[in-house]
Design an enzyme around this catalytic site. Structure first.
Site, PDB file in Angstrom:
ATOM      1  N   SER A   1      -3.040  -9.785   1.944  1.00 43.98           N
ATOM      2  CA  SER A   1      -3.079 -10.311   3.330  1.00 43.98           C
ATOM      3  C   SER A   1      -1.841 -11.105   3.746  1.00 43.98           C
ATOM      4  CB  SER A   1      -4.322 -11.178   3.602  1.00 43.98           C
ATOM      5  OG  SER A   1      -5.484 -10.379   3.638  1.00 43.98           O
TER       6      SER A   1
ATOM      7  N   ASP B   1       0.835  -1.207   0.000  1.00 40.81           N
ATOM      8  CA  ASP B   1       0.000   0.000   0.000  1.00 40.81           C
ATOM      9  C   ASP B   1       0.874   1.263   0.000  1.00 40.81           C
ATOM     10  OD1 ASP B   1      -2.955   0.950   0.601  1.00 40.81           O
ATOM     11  OD2 ASP B   1      -1.645   2.126   1.889  1.00 40.81           O
TER      12      ASP B   1
HETATM   13  P1  ADP Z   1      -1.321  -6.982   3.976  1.00 48.39           P
HETATM   14  O1  ADP Z   1      -1.522  -5.931   5.040  1.00 48.39           O
HETATM   15  O2  ADP Z   1      -2.568  -7.208   3.129  1.00 48.39           O
HETATM   16  O3  ADP Z   1      -0.739  -8.237   4.518  1.00 48.39           O
HETATM   17  P2  ADP Z   1       1.284  -6.115   2.913  1.00 48.39           P
HETATM   18  O4  ADP Z   1       1.545  -4.944   2.046  1.00 48.39           O
HETATM   19  O5  ADP Z   1       1.863  -6.122   4.270  1.00 48.39           O
HETATM   20  O6  ADP Z   1      -0.315  -6.303   2.918  1.00 48.39           O
HETATM   21  O7  ADP Z   1       1.787  -7.425   2.171  1.00 48.39           O
HETATM   22  C1  ADP Z   1       1.134  -8.065   1.115  1.00 48.39           C
HETATM   23  C2  ADP Z   1       2.175  -8.703   0.200  1.00 48.39           C
HETATM   24  O8  ADP Z   1       2.704  -7.696  -0.648  1.00 48.39           O
HETATM   25  C3  ADP Z   1       3.366  -9.330   0.927  1.00 48.39           C
HETATM   26  O9  ADP Z   1       3.632 -10.597   0.331  1.00 48.39           O
HETATM   27  C4  ADP Z   1       4.495  -8.338   0.641  1.00 48.39           C
HETATM   28  O10 ADP Z   1       5.763  -8.982   0.579  1.00 48.39           O
HETATM   29  C5  ADP Z   1       4.105  -7.842  -0.725  1.00 48.39           C
HETATM   30  N1  ADP Z   1       4.669  -6.550  -1.166  1.00 48.39           N
HETATM   31  C6  ADP Z   1       5.197  -5.530  -0.438  1.00 48.39           C
HETATM   32  N2  ADP Z   1       5.599  -4.530  -1.251  1.00 48.39           N
HETATM   33  C7  ADP Z   1       5.312  -4.929  -2.540  1.00 48.39           C
HETATM   34  C8  ADP Z   1       5.492  -4.358  -3.841  1.00 48.39           C
HETATM   35  N3  ADP Z   1       6.049  -3.151  -4.004  1.00 48.39           N
HETATM   36  N4  ADP Z   1       5.075  -5.072  -4.919  1.00 48.39           N
HETATM   37  C9  ADP Z   1       4.486  -6.289  -4.786  1.00 48.39           C
HETATM   38  N5  ADP Z   1       4.285  -6.884  -3.583  1.00 48.39           N
HETATM   39  C10 ADP Z   1       4.697  -6.218  -2.483  1.00 48.39           C
END
Ligand code: ADP
Length: 192
Positions: free
Chosen positions: A136, A49
């Site tokens: 998630s 996010d």
């Molecule tokens: P949530 O709160 O839904 O768990 P997160 O952002 O913490 O969301 O993580 C969701 C997934 O996105 C994780 O597997 C994380 O490693 C991944 N992630 C983080 N940054 C990026 C990015 N820039 N592009 C793609 N995936 C990402």
């Protein structure tokens, strides 16, 4: 790409659509719509996010504040793509996945709903290609192998009735996530 990174699946009207896996950063992928893993306040956060809002710029948060009052878990909302339009992205779909609470609190259905709703909103907007993160599976603590199974099954099923989306790309941020999705995709291809 090797044979484990892409499968063809049934699509509306008897045609076919593809599910692909790539390793990397979702903010750099050239697709019509990218899906964000947002929180129910749509308030911005860390992880994917934070990366999407940083890349897209402040207009996206301004649009979220102006148009929506949060979003229930399992749902999603759409905005324009801010600066991501510079490389062809037209929409951001902000999906709210469940926080993992041990697996008995309806998490799987809520996660499936977040994926289904995202794909439907992108399809309604007219997107032909959509990129998803592992919703998630980060801060929200959903076990990665279970995320992969739910994500791939729900997107495969939703593609079957999509009118415009013909390509769904899962963008996995690290090697472990990529390998887990690869195993789950193979299992789905073999069971089809
Ligand atoms: P949530 O709160 O839904 O768990 P997160 O952002 O913490 O969301 O993580 C969701 C997934 O996105 C994780 O597997 C994380 O490693 C991944 N992630 C983080 N940054 C990026 C990015 N820039 N592009 C793609 N995936 C990402």
């Amino acid at each position: 790409m090797d044979g484990n990174d892409r499968i063809e699946v049934g699509a509306a009207g008897g045609g076919s659509a593809a599910i692909e896996l790539i390793a990397g950063d979702i903010t750099t992928v050239r697709v019509d719509a990218i899906v964000n893993a947002a929180n129910s306040a749509l308030a911005g956060g860390g992880g994917v996010d934070g990366a999407i809002h940083r890349a897209a710029g402040p207009d996206v948060m301004a649009e979220l504040r102006a148009r929506y009052r949060g979003c229930p878990t399992g749902g999603a909302v759409v905005t324009a793509s801010g600066r991501l339009a510079d490389h062809g992205v037209r929409w951001i779909v902000h999906a709210v996945g469940p926080i993992w609470r041990g697996g008995e609190a309806g998490e799987a259905e809520l996660l499936a709903s977040a994926y289904r709703t995202s794909l439907r909103l992108a399809d309604d907007a007219g997107a032909r290609s959509v990129a998803f993160p592992a919703i998630s599976a980060g801060i929200y603590g959903y076990p990665l192998d279970q995320t992969a199974a739910v994500a791939l099954r729900s997107v495969r099923d939703a593609l079957a009735t999509a009118r415009s989306v013909e390509r769904a790309v899962f963008v996995l941020f690290d090697d472990r996530a990529f390998r887990t999705f690869e195993r789950a995709l193979r299992a789905i291809a073999e069971s089809a």
